[in-house]
Design an enzyme around this catalytic site. Structure first.
Site, PDB file in Angstrom:
ATOM      1  N   ASN A   9     -45.828  44.624  73.753  1.00  0.00           N
ATOM      2  CA  ASN A   9     -46.523  44.105  72.575  1.00  0.00           C
ATOM      3  C   ASN A   9     -46.051  42.662  72.360  1.00  0.00           C
ATOM      4  O   ASN A   9     -44.940  42.441  71.897  1.00  0.00           O
ATOM      5  CB  ASN A   9     -46.173  44.987  71.367  1.00  0.00           C
ATOM      6  CG  ASN A   9     -46.762  44.454  70.080  1.00  0.00           C
ATOM      7  OD1 ASN A   9     -47.581  43.535  70.077  1.00  0.00           O
ATOM      8  ND2 ASN A   9     -46.343  45.029  68.961  1.00  0.00           N
ATOM      9  N   LYS A  11     -47.100  40.502  70.303  1.00  0.00           N
ATOM     10  CA  LYS A  11     -47.197  40.056  68.904  1.00  0.00           C
ATOM     11  C   LYS A  11     -47.808  38.648  68.839  1.00  0.00           C
ATOM     12  O   LYS A  11     -48.666  38.328  69.647  1.00  0.00           O
ATOM     13  CB  LYS A  11     -45.824  40.145  68.230  1.00  0.00           C
ATOM     14  CG  LYS A  11     -45.201  41.535  68.417  1.00  0.00           C
ATOM     15  CD  LYS A  11     -43.979  41.774  67.601  1.00  0.00           C
ATOM     16  CE  LYS A  11     -43.456  43.183  67.885  1.00  0.00           C
ATOM     17  NZ  LYS A  11     -42.288  43.550  67.099  1.00  0.00           N
ATOM     18  N   HIS A  98     -49.141  49.593  63.957  1.00  0.00           N
ATOM     19  CA  HIS A  98     -47.818  48.991  64.127  1.00  0.00           C
ATOM     20  C   HIS A  98     -47.188  48.736  62.760  1.00  0.00           C
ATOM     21  O   HIS A  98     -47.874  48.378  61.806  1.00  0.00           O
ATOM     22  CB  HIS A  98     -47.930  47.684  64.921  1.00  0.00           C
ATOM     23  CG  HIS A  98     -46.582  47.189  65.346  1.00  0.00           C
ATOM     24  ND1 HIS A  98     -45.771  46.474  64.509  1.00  0.00           N
ATOM     25  CD2 HIS A  98     -45.892  47.364  66.501  1.00  0.00           C
ATOM     26  CE1 HIS A  98     -44.632  46.214  65.138  1.00  0.00           C
ATOM     27  NE2 HIS A  98     -44.680  46.748  66.350  1.00  0.00           N
ATOM     28  N   GLU A 100     -45.613  46.357  61.595  1.00  0.00           N
ATOM     29  CA  GLU A 100     -45.861  45.022  61.008  1.00  0.00           C
ATOM     30  C   GLU A 100     -47.236  44.982  60.342  1.00  0.00           C
ATOM     31  O   GLU A 100     -47.423  44.291  59.343  1.00  0.00           O
ATOM     32  CB  GLU A 100     -45.708  43.950  62.092  1.00  0.00           C
ATOM     33  CG  GLU A 100     -44.241  43.727  62.433  1.00  0.00           C
ATOM     34  CD  GLU A 100     -43.966  43.364  63.885  1.00  0.00           C
ATOM     35  OE1 GLU A 100     -44.878  42.908  64.582  1.00  0.00           O
ATOM     36  OE2 GLU A 100     -42.809  43.556  64.311  1.00  0.00           O
ATOM     37  N   GLU A 170     -41.752  54.461  66.468  1.00  0.00           N
ATOM     38  CA  GLU A 170     -40.965  53.242  66.308  1.00  0.00           C
ATOM     39  C   GLU A 170     -40.279  53.246  64.945  1.00  0.00           C
ATOM     40  O   GLU A 170     -40.900  52.901  63.932  1.00  0.00           O
ATOM     41  CB  GLU A 170     -41.873  52.012  66.400  1.00  0.00           C
ATOM     42  CG  GLU A 170     -42.618  51.895  67.708  1.00  0.00           C
ATOM     43  CD  GLU A 170     -43.052  50.452  67.955  1.00  0.00           C
ATOM     44  OE1 GLU A 170     -42.590  49.867  68.932  1.00  0.00           O
ATOM     45  OE2 GLU A 170     -43.836  49.926  67.156  1.00  0.00           O
ATOM     46  N   GLY A 176     -37.138  44.845  66.349  1.00  0.00           N
ATOM     47  CA  GLY A 176     -36.756  43.435  66.291  1.00  0.00           C
ATOM     48  C   GLY A 176     -35.391  43.196  65.666  1.00  0.00           C
ATOM     49  O   GLY A 176     -35.036  42.067  65.338  1.00  0.00           O
ATOM     50  N   SER A 216     -36.278  47.640  69.837  1.00  0.00           N
ATOM     51  CA  SER A 216     -35.148  46.998  70.520  1.00  0.00           C
ATOM     52  C   SER A 216     -34.812  47.604  71.885  1.00  0.00           C
ATOM     53  O   SER A 216     -33.640  47.695  72.259  1.00  0.00           O
ATOM     54  CB  SER A 216     -33.905  46.973  69.621  1.00  0.00           C
ATOM     55  OG  SER A 216     -34.177  46.258  68.435  1.00  0.00           O
TER      56      SER A 216
END
Ligand code: PGA
Length: 253
Positions: A9, A11, A98, A100, A170, A176, A216
Site C-alpha cells: 500500500n 498510500k 483502511h 486511515e 491491521e 506506521g 509495521s
C-alpha cells in the site's frame, strides 16, 4: 482461493517517475525470484499512477490495486473515483476500509459495506482492512471490535462473494508506528477471525479466505509473522516503498 499474498500500500507516496522506477524494480525482482501460482504480489499506487502501473505490470505476475473507491457508481461527487473507472483501465482490486480512511475521512462500517458492494458489483476484488485501536486492546475489547467491523461491513454478503475478498487485519496501533503485533497476537486474532467466519458461514469458507496481517511489517519480522498458520501474508505500508525491502518481504511469505 486461499493464497499467500503480499500487497504494498503506497498510500500518498511516489510521483510518476518514482512510481515507474519502483514498479520496474518490483517487476524484475519477482521475475528473478520466480514467484509461483501460490503467491500473489500486489501493489497499490495512488490513483494517478494506476494506469501506468497496469500497463507496466501487464506481462508480470504483479497485480495492481487502487487504494479507495467511492460507494456510488457515478454522479456529482467532485474529486472522487468510481469503480468502473478503475476496471476501465484494467485495475482488478481495491483496498477498502483502511484505518486511515476510517480515521481521516470518517468512513464508517456502514459506508464501507456500500463500498464493498459497489466494488464487487463492478468486478473489483476487495482487500478489506479492519483492526482495533490501542484503547480497544488495552480494554480487552479487540476481539469484539473486530467482530463488529466484519459483521457490519461484510456479513450481508453471500459466502460465494468471499472468493473475491481478501481480509487484512491491521491493528491501528501497529500501523506506521514501528510497533508490530507479536506473531502470537497476530495468530490469535487471525484464528479468531476464521472462527467468526465459520460461525457466520461455514468451515470450508473460513478456511478458504486469505487473511493478511498489516502494521509495521519489515524484512526483519516478516518471516516469523508469516510462519503462523492463519497468517497468509501481509499488507505492507512503509516497507513497500523500498524495492529491496518489499522483495525481501515477498520472499518471506
Ligand atoms: P505500515 O502500514 O506497514 O507502514 O505500518 C501498513 C498499512 O497501513 O497498510
Amino acid at each position: 482461493m486461499r493464497k499467500n499474498i503480499i500487497a504494498g500500500n503506497w498510500k500518498m507516496n511516489k510521483d510518476l517517475n518514482e512510481a515507474k522506477e519502483l514498479i520496474k524494480g518490483i517487476r524484475k525482482g519477482v521475475k528473478k525470484k520466480k514467484v509461483g501460482k501460490n503467491k500473489r504480489v500486489i501493489i497499490a499506487p495512488s490513483f494517478v499512477n494506476l494506469n501506468t502501473a497496469v500497463k507496466r505490470t501487464k506481462k508480470s505476475v504483479v497485480e495492481v490495486a487502487a487504494q479507495n473507491i467511492h460507494e456510488e457508481v457515478n454522479g456529482a461527487y467532485t474529486g472522487e473515483v468510481a469503480a468502473n473507472m478503475l476496471t476501465g483501465i484494467g485495475v482488478e482490486l481495491v483496498i477498502i476500509g483502511h484505518s486511515e480512511r476510517r480515521t481521516y475521512f470518517g468512513e464508517t462500517n456502514e459506508v464501507l459495506a456500500k463500498k464493498v458492494d459497489t466494488a464487487l458489483r463492478n468486478k473489483l476484488e476487495v482487500i478489506f482492512c479492519f483492526g482495533e485501536q490501542l484503547s480497544d486492546r488495552k480494554s480487552e475489547k479487540h476481539f469484539e471490535v473486530v467482530e463488529s467491523q466484519l459483521k457490519e461491513s461484510l456479513f450481508h454478503l453471500p459466502k460465494e462473494d468471499y472468493s473475491k475478498i481478501v481480509l487484512a487485519y491491521e491493528p491501528v496501533w501497529a500501523i506506521g508506528t514501528g510497533e508490530t503485533a507479536t506473531p502470537e497476537q497476530a495468530q490469535d486474532m487471525h484464528a479468531f477471525i476464521r472462527g467468526v467466519l465459520e460461525k457466520q458461514y461455514d468451515k470450508e469458507m473460513a478456511d478458504g479466505v486469505s487473511i493478511l496481517y498489516g502494521g509495521s511489517v519489515k524484512p526483519a519480522n516478516a518471516k516469523e509473522i508469516f510462519s503462523k498458520p492463519d497468517v497468509d501474508g501481509g499488507l505492507i505500508g512503509g516497507a513497500s516503498l523500498k524495492k529491496d525491502d518489499f522483495l525481501a518481504i515477498v520472499e518471506a511469505v
